[in-house]
Write an enzyme that holds these catalytic residues in place. Structure first.
Site, PDB file in Angstrom:
ATOM      1  N   ARG A  11      12.842  -8.838   8.029  1.00 41.08           N
ATOM      2  CA  ARG A  11      13.711  -9.197   6.853  1.00 41.08           C
ATOM      3  C   ARG A  11      13.515 -10.830   6.566  1.00 41.08           C
ATOM      4  NH1 ARG A  11      19.724  -7.213   6.199  1.00 41.08           N
ATOM      5  NH2 ARG A  11      20.277  -9.365   6.161  1.00 41.08           N
ATOM      6  N   ASN A  82      13.900 -16.591  15.103  1.00 36.94           N
ATOM      7  CA  ASN A  82      14.633 -16.716  13.844  1.00 36.94           C
ATOM      8  C   ASN A  82      15.631 -15.975  13.484  1.00 36.94           C
ATOM      9  OD1 ASN A  82      14.019 -16.435  10.897  1.00 36.94           O
ATOM     10  ND2 ASN A  82      13.907 -14.335  11.278  1.00 36.94           N
ATOM     11  N   SER A 135      18.862 -24.810  10.683  1.00 32.78           N
ATOM     12  CA  SER A 135      19.258 -24.545   9.102  1.00 32.78           C
ATOM     13  C   SER A 135      19.981 -26.108   8.895  1.00 32.78           C
ATOM     14  CB  SER A 135      20.560 -23.533   8.865  1.00 32.78           C
ATOM     15  OG  SER A 135      21.134 -24.058   7.657  1.00 32.78           O
ATOM     16  N   TYR A 148      28.842 -21.180  12.204  1.00 29.14           N
ATOM     17  CA  TYR A 148      27.381 -21.057  11.733  1.00 29.14           C
ATOM     18  C   TYR A 148      26.660 -22.421  12.249  1.00 29.14           C
ATOM     19  CZ  TYR A 148      22.978 -20.291   9.178  1.00 29.14           C
ATOM     20  OH  TYR A 148      21.733 -20.366   8.833  1.00 29.14           O
ATOM     21  N   LYS A 152      23.789 -23.848  14.559  1.00 33.69           N
ATOM     22  CA  LYS A 152      22.479 -24.239  14.465  1.00 33.69           C
ATOM     23  C   LYS A 152      22.207 -25.561  14.664  1.00 33.69           C
ATOM     24  CE  LYS A 152      20.795 -20.543  12.279  1.00 33.69           C
ATOM     25  NZ  LYS A 152      19.757 -20.000  12.745  1.00 33.69           N
TER      26      LYS A 152
HETATM   27  P1  NAI Z   1      18.311 -11.980   7.262  1.00 36.61           P
HETATM   28  O1  NAI Z   1      19.620 -11.785   7.136  1.00 36.61           O
HETATM   29  O2  NAI Z   1      17.578 -11.524   6.070  1.00 36.61           O
HETATM   30  O3  NAI Z   1      17.515 -11.463   8.602  1.00 36.61           O
HETATM   31  C1  NAI Z   1      18.120 -11.592   9.842  1.00 36.61           C
HETATM   32  C2  NAI Z   1      17.235 -11.092  10.780  1.00 36.61           C
HETATM   33  O4  NAI Z   1      17.965 -11.227  12.009  1.00 36.61           O
HETATM   34  C3  NAI Z   1      16.907  -9.357  10.572  1.00 36.61           C
HETATM   35  O5  NAI Z   1      15.770  -8.877  10.817  1.00 36.61           O
HETATM   36  C4  NAI Z   1      17.985  -8.728  11.659  1.00 36.61           C
HETATM   37  O6  NAI Z   1      17.580  -7.454  12.124  1.00 36.61           O
HETATM   38  C5  NAI Z   1      18.151  -9.996  12.797  1.00 36.61           C
HETATM   39  N1  NAI Z   1      18.930  -9.982  13.569  1.00 36.61           N
HETATM   40  C6  NAI Z   1      20.252 -10.247  13.278  1.00 36.61           C
HETATM   41  N2  NAI Z   1      21.056 -10.246  14.551  1.00 36.61           N
HETATM   42  C7  NAI Z   1      20.148  -9.508  15.494  1.00 36.61           C
HETATM   43  C8  NAI Z   1      20.409  -9.211  16.982  1.00 36.61           C
HETATM   44  N3  NAI Z   1      21.707  -9.249  17.623  1.00 36.61           N
HETATM   45  N4  NAI Z   1      19.066  -9.092  17.537  1.00 36.61           N
HETATM   46  C9  NAI Z   1      17.966  -8.909  16.959  1.00 36.61           C
HETATM   47  N5  NAI Z   1      17.870  -9.167  15.824  1.00 36.61           N
HETATM   48  C10 NAI Z   1      18.721  -9.470  14.891  1.00 36.61           C
HETATM   49  O7  NAI Z   1      18.102 -13.588   7.563  1.00 36.61           O
HETATM   50  P2  NAI Z   1      17.219 -14.738   6.845  1.00 36.61           P
HETATM   51  O8  NAI Z   1      18.016 -15.381   5.580  1.00 36.61           O
HETATM   52  O9  NAI Z   1      15.797 -14.467   6.736  1.00 36.61           O
HETATM   53  O10 NAI Z   1      17.517 -15.957   7.992  1.00 36.61           O
HETATM   54  C11 NAI Z   1      16.650 -16.119   8.867  1.00 36.61           C
HETATM   55  C12 NAI Z   1      16.977 -17.203   9.671  1.00 36.61           C
HETATM   56  O11 NAI Z   1      16.829 -18.409   8.857  1.00 36.61           O
HETATM   57  C13 NAI Z   1      18.266 -17.208  10.322  1.00 36.61           C
HETATM   58  O12 NAI Z   1      18.317 -17.889  11.603  1.00 36.61           O
HETATM   59  C14 NAI Z   1      19.228 -18.032   9.434  1.00 36.61           C
HETATM   60  O13 NAI Z   1      20.086 -18.522   9.981  1.00 36.61           O
HETATM   61  C15 NAI Z   1      18.172 -19.265   8.841  1.00 36.61           C
HETATM   62  N6  NAI Z   1      18.112 -19.775   7.438  1.00 36.61           N
HETATM   63  C16 NAI Z   1      18.255 -19.021   6.339  1.00 36.61           C
HETATM   64  C17 NAI Z   1      18.486 -19.606   5.519  1.00 36.61           C
HETATM   65  C18 NAI Z   1      18.538 -18.853   4.161  1.00 36.61           C
HETATM   66  O14 NAI Z   1      18.862 -19.384   2.986  1.00 36.61           O
HETATM   67  N7  NAI Z   1      18.140 -17.655   3.937  1.00 36.61           N
HETATM   68  C19 NAI Z   1      18.805 -21.100   5.240  1.00 36.61           C
HETATM   69  C20 NAI Z   1      18.895 -21.686   6.244  1.00 36.61           C
HETATM   70  C21 NAI Z   1      18.338 -21.116   7.754  1.00 36.61           C
END
Ligand code: NAI
Length: 240
Positions: A11, A82, A135, A148, A152
């Site tokens: 995702r 990630n 992040s 959070y 990070k």
């Molecule tokens: P998202 O919520 O779209 O996807 C998160 C993914 O992590 C999903 O595939 C989910 O299945 C997986 N996940 C969650 N808990 C899990 C667990 N216990 N075991 C295995 N998999 C697990 O998140 P997004 O937005 O794509 O973020 C990805 C990374 O980037 C995260 O670490 C987030 O903190 C970081 N990030 C995102 C930002 C944004 O603006 N979207 C900004 C800065 C950092």
């Protein structure tokens, strides 16, 4: 064929990373928890990406899945930590449960999987690449995100420790800290226009693909002399 594991690889940012590494010729294993529909759509669209479910906060499940991956593919070249979650709230109202949930996934999840993968990389003696996703909140802190942001920040310091500890094994460990990226995590932000106007010099949220390009570079041999570094990708938002 080089093998790359992407946690949360089905995702948002992780999905773009999985697809980018697949296009670069890696055998990609995308690990997820929950969100079955997005995982299934990735598997349908890219049958060669190995989509697997595992809760990375559970140490025993993690060592089992990494063992299976190693036995199936015979190598692990690259790990992208990630997966990450938020449970936002003002600090004085933040429950211990919210702290525990976020710490367990964002820190212990990365620790569990890295411990298993780094052990295989070390024994195999072929070097390797680890890219951790932090992040900008981990660099600057954030109102309503104490839990959070703390996790990070920890990811950035884990990057520096692992880089030093595994440098002799030719394993590079780097970190990528995105700012606001268009994903489900940011889709509910009510003040998006205000954030863009006041905070982001490039005047837009980033695209997951733009993060994936940076991660792919850090995963490649082109980044062999880079380790222990945090790369901010945020449209010019913070002074890091
Ligand atoms: P998202 O919520 O779209 O996807 C998160 C993914 O992590 C999903 O595939 C989910 O299945 C997986 N996940 C969650 N808990 C899990 C667990 N216990 N075991 C295995 N998999 C697990 O998140 P997004 O937005 O794509 O973020 C990805 C990374 O980037 C995260 O670490 C987030 O903190 C970081 N990030 C995102 C930002 C944004 O603006 N979207 C900004 C800065 C950092």
């Amino acid at each position: 064929m080089k093998v790359a594991i992407v946690t949360g690889g089905t995702r948002g940012i992780g999905r773009s990373i999985s697809i980018e590494l697949y296009k670069e010729g890696y055998k990609v294993i995308a690990i997820y928890q929950g969100n079955k529909a997005t995982a299934q759509s990735l598997a349908d669209e890219y049958p060669d990406i190995d989509v697997q479910t595992c809760d990375i906060s559970r140490e025993k499940d993690v060592s089992k899945i990494i063992k299976t991956i190693y036995e199936t593919y015979g190598r692990i070249d690259c790990l992208i930590n990630n997966a990450g979650i938020t449970r936002d709230g003002y600090f004085l109202m933040m429950s211990t449960e919210k702290w525990g949930t976020v710490l367990n996934v964002n820190i212990l999840g990365a620790v569990n999987i890295s411990k298993s993968v780094l052990r295989y990389m070390k024994v195999k003696k072929n070097g390797g690449k680890v890219v951790n996703i932090s992040s900008t909140s981990g660099v600057t802190g954030q109102i309503g995100q104490a839990n959070y942001s703390a996790t990070k920040g920890a990811i950035i310091s884990l990057t520096k420790s692992w880089a030093k500890e595994f440098a002799a094994d030719n394993i590079n460990v780097n970190c990528v800290s995105p700012g606001f990226i268009n994903t489900d995590m940011t889709s509910n932000l009510k003040n998006k226009a205000e954030i863009i106007e006041n905070l982001i010099p490039l005047q837009r949220f980033g695209d997951p693909q733009e993060v994936a390009w940076l991660v792919a570079f850090l995963s490649s041999d082109k980044a062999n002399y880079i380790t222990g570094k945090n790369f901010v990708i945020d449209g010019g938002m913070i002074n890091d």
